[in-house]
Design an enzyme around this catalytic site. Structure first.
Site, short mmCIF file in Angstrom:
data_model
loop_
_atom_site.label_atom_id
_atom_site.label_comp_id
_atom_site.label_asym_id
_atom_site.label_seq_id
_atom_site.Cartn_x
_atom_site.Cartn_y
_atom_site.Cartn_z
N SER A 13 0.84 -1.20 0.00
CA SER A 13 0.00 0.00 0.00
C SER A 13 0.87 1.25 0.00
O SER A 13 1.99 1.23 0.53
CB SER A 13 -0.85 -0.01 1.26
N TYR A 71 -0.16 -0.15 10.35
CA TYR A 71 -0.47 -0.84 9.09
C TYR A 71 0.62 -0.59 8.06
O TYR A 71 1.12 -1.51 7.42
CB TYR A 71 -1.82 -0.32 8.59
N LYS A 117 3.20 -3.30 6.38
CA LYS A 117 3.36 -3.48 4.93
C LYS A 117 4.83 -3.27 4.53
O LYS A 117 5.37 -4.04 3.71
CB LYS A 117 2.47 -2.49 4.17
N1 NAD Z 1 -8.58 -1.16 -0.98
C1 NAD Z 1 -7.57 -0.31 -0.96
O1 NAD Z 1 -7.74 0.92 -1.13
C2 NAD Z 1 -6.19 -0.81 -0.74
C3 NAD Z 1 -5.15 0.09 -0.87
C4 NAD Z 1 -3.86 -0.37 -0.63
C5 NAD Z 1 -3.64 -1.69 -0.30
N2 NAD Z 1 -4.67 -2.55 -0.16
C6 NAD Z 1 -4.37 -3.94 0.21
O2 NAD Z 1 -4.95 -4.80 -0.74
C7 NAD Z 1 -5.38 -6.00 -0.12
C8 NAD Z 1 -6.84 -6.25 -0.40
O3 NAD Z 1 -7.56 -5.09 -0.01
P1 NAD Z 1 -9.14 -5.11 0.14
O4 NAD Z 1 -9.60 -3.72 -0.04
O5 NAD Z 1 -9.71 -6.21 -0.67
O6 NAD Z 1 -9.27 -5.46 1.69
P2 NAD Z 1 -10.44 -6.27 2.42
O7 NAD Z 1 -10.41 -5.88 3.86
O8 NAD Z 1 -11.72 -6.12 1.68
O9 NAD Z 1 -9.94 -7.79 2.26
C9 NAD Z 1 -8.96 -8.33 3.08
C10 NAD Z 1 -9.34 -9.77 3.35
O10 NAD Z 1 -8.35 -10.37 4.20
C11 NAD Z 1 -9.03 -11.27 5.04
N3 NAD Z 1 -8.27 -11.59 6.25
C12 NAD Z 1 -8.03 -10.78 7.33
N4 NAD Z 1 -7.37 -11.45 8.27
C13 NAD Z 1 -7.15 -12.70 7.80
C14 NAD Z 1 -6.52 -13.85 8.34
N5 NAD Z 1 -5.96 -13.83 9.57
N6 NAD Z 1 -6.48 -14.98 7.60
C15 NAD Z 1 -7.06 -15.01 6.36
N7 NAD Z 1 -7.68 -13.94 5.81
C16 NAD Z 1 -7.73 -12.80 6.52
C17 NAD Z 1 -10.31 -10.55 5.39
O11 NAD Z 1 -11.29 -11.48 5.88
C18 NAD Z 1 -10.69 -9.90 4.07
O12 NAD Z 1 -11.57 -10.71 3.32
C19 NAD Z 1 -5.07 -5.84 1.35
O13 NAD Z 1 -3.81 -6.45 1.61
C20 NAD Z 1 -4.94 -4.35 1.53
O14 NAD Z 1 -4.08 -4.03 2.61
C21 NAD Z 1 -5.95 -2.14 -0.39
#
Ligand code: NAD
Ligand code: NAD
Lengths: 330, 330
Positions: free
Chosen positions: B127, B151, B155
């Site tokens: 991120s 966070y 990362k």
């Molecule tokens: N959406 C954004 O704007 C954004 C920006 C930068 C980075 N990211 C990264 O991209 C990835 C996906 O983002 P997203 O928006 O889909 O997030 P999200 O929160 O919708 O999905 C994350 C998933 O990880 C699962 N999870 C959490 N703890 C867990 C565990 N212990 N074991 C197994 N699964 C687990 C959750 O149940 C969830 O379904 C993440 O790593 C996030 O940090 C997202």
């Protein structure tokens, strides 16, 4: 004031323990207690006036970090590490000591603070090995950390943890990235950087030394005395201006091997320089090519950190403090 | 080809699973098996042609990572995470999932490879939260990572581990730093960044939205479709040129809130823009002030990653793919 030195049996740790123990104070505060810890019971340096206790603790073993945090020292110097070459050879050991050990200490302090408020100054010795090529020469303070060794990765991760634990108020952390320490006292060691000290130390003792790289190789150096001064300054300065960037690149001296040999000639005569055998080693050349050559350590300089400015000084410090028989050799 | 998606129940994971599952291939290779894992059994997206299995695995629990590595998938997408706000509120949970979970996966793959050679492509979603102010605008690829949240620290540490495990040959890792995803589908959430999506998504549905910051606030955005494209491109590109710098800042669109509102007006008319209530929130303003505004993602661009170039496009993607009732909403 209670001071805890972890890794107190190492080269820097012994010198720090000796310096603090003999002065008996830190930043005007009397040292009422000094605890020296290492994986084997570290020596108590001679001439120490502060009450000292030396103990064997493995920071990578369960309970080790907790035992140390339970001392509730006011200032903790964390110098314990598996050095670069060993961490590269033994992947698991490096991570266990350099990453889990450091994290374990920070976490044990946090938990100690949950029992009763406890926010010690925590001085962490990082390394310029957090930088890897390609990079500009000199490297500025805001350049990306891209280590080329597991050791460098472990130090860079520790810096990030130190920053977060400090931001959250669990410790009052400060990290210092030490230059390569020259002249390292004692016997030659197997580190790839060993020749930077060896080509001075051995000829000064009338012995032959091997130079495995070209004379144009430039690197960032400081004396063991500077390392100790950095640590003491880090233990006492006002950390409130650091923000989350809790680790500082220390000042040093950008010297080429040719600069080193010139200084050796000036201090010990041309015959000393003739004790250096040029025997190029491609493996070492390859490793050294990825190392930083020089820095602009602006933040550290503004905060009052200073180091040597010539190889002649590095040699003088060695002869005065660290050479066999020197008055203050720890 | 066997594909494993960890965090497949999340916003990005579902969309990735749907896209891959419906196409049935990755880079010309037929997907013979697709494993979807999340802390609770994730949904199998509709229309999937590849054989799919969905399972509940907690990557932070002992045995969870090993179970996943034992699948010996060819490509692993690691998207599981505790998001920013939650990792800030719950210090231990954030470290357990975002640091120990990721390290556990890398370590389980290394151990799986000790049994029998195994070097999967491992795509990690990092991120732009790894960057913290002060920084230049735009931020270049070689700028220091100085996260302002736990966070972001988790990362950044994961990126370093990914680099080291890749350098040592244990995985074929690549990390991508996702921009803030706009328009995030679904209900408003409590994330500090939520308004970037909310001020578009809610008015497009005829509902009111709150804008807690000034219109001059600029931030780095990409659509959910771009996030999925980044991941797929990362899974297939030649990693041999990456060196130890295994994580890339993804391209995005530097848009101000005013740019967003202008685009909303163009796409949905002036009455849509009037559904935005300006209610400044100093806490959110403070958090957002520390966030990156824009980047020069040169490395990613050279490697062929592309993203939207206008807010109008972000809105079009949402209406076509992610809005309630859109043809391809996953
Ligand atoms: N959406 C954004 O704007 C954004 C920006 C930068 C980075 N990211 C990264 O991209 C990835 C996906 O983002 P997203 O928006 O889909 O997030 P999200 O929160 O919708 O999905 C994350 C998933 O990880 C699962 N999870 C959490 N703890 C867990 C565990 N212990 N074991 C197994 N699964 C687990 C959750 O149940 C969830 O379904 C993440 O790593 C996030 O940090 C997202
Ligand atoms: N000397 C240099 O050129 C240099 C340069 C940059 C950084 N550093 C760093 O400065 C610090 C001190 O360096 P040094 O040259 O004195 O190193 P050193 O190897 O002489 O000392 C390190 C000490 O840590 C101890 N140690 C190792 N594992 C331990 C464990 N599990 N529990 C407790 N103690 C353990 C060792 O026994 C040793 O005494 C180290 O953190 C090192 O990484 C040194």
């Amino acid at each position: 004031m209670h001071i805890l030195i972890i890794g107190a049996g190492g080269m820097v740790g012994r010198k720090l323990a000796g310096t603090l123990g003999r002065s008996g104070s830190l930043d005007g505060h009397r040292i009422t207690r000094m605890t020296l810890a290492d994986i084997a019971t570290p020596p108590v340096p001679p001439g120490v006036v502060a009450p000292v206790e030396a103990l064997a603790v493995d920071i990578s073993e369960s309970g080790g970090a907790q035992a140390l945090a339970a001392y509730r020292a006011d200032v903790i110097f964390h110098l314990a590490a598996i050095v670069s070459g060993e961490a590269e050879r033994n992947f698991e050991l490096g991570y266990r000591v350099n990453l889990d050990g450091t994290r374990g200490l920070l976490e044990a302090i946090r938990r100690e603070g949950m029992r009763e408020t406890y926010v010690p100054r925590f001085v962490f010795s990082s390394s310029i090995a957090v930088y890897g090529s390609p990079f500009p020469d000199p490297i500025p303070d805001d350049y990306v950390l891209a280590p080329l060794t597991s050791y460098g990765v472990q130090k860079a991760i520790s810096e990030l943890l130190l920053a977060d634990y400090s931001r959250r108020g669990f410790v009052d952390g400060i990290g210092i990235r030490l230059p390569t320490i020259v002249i390292r006292p004692g016997a030659p060691n197997a580190a790839a950087s060993g020749f930077f000290s060896g080509i001075l130390r051995e000829p000064l003792a009338g012995q032959r030394a091997v130079l495995p790289v070209e004379e144009t190789v430039k690197h960032w150096l400081a004396s063991p005395r500077s390392a100790v001064r950095f640590l003491i300054h880090a233990a006492t300065l006002d950390t409130s201006s650091l923000g989350v960037r809790r680790t500082l690149t220390m000042p040093g001296l950008a010297a080429t091997v040719a600069d080193q040999i010139d200084a050796l000639r000036r201090v010990a005569g041309p015959e000393a320089a003739e004790l250096i055998d040029r025997r190029r080693d491609e493996v070492i050349e390859g490793i050294v090519a990825g190392w930083p050559k020089s820095f602009t350590p602006e933040r550290a300089t503004q905060l009052g950190f200073t180091a040597e400015t010539s190889v002649d000084e590095l040699i003088e410090v060695y002869l005065a403090e660290d050479a066999p028989g020197a008055s203050r050799g720890d």
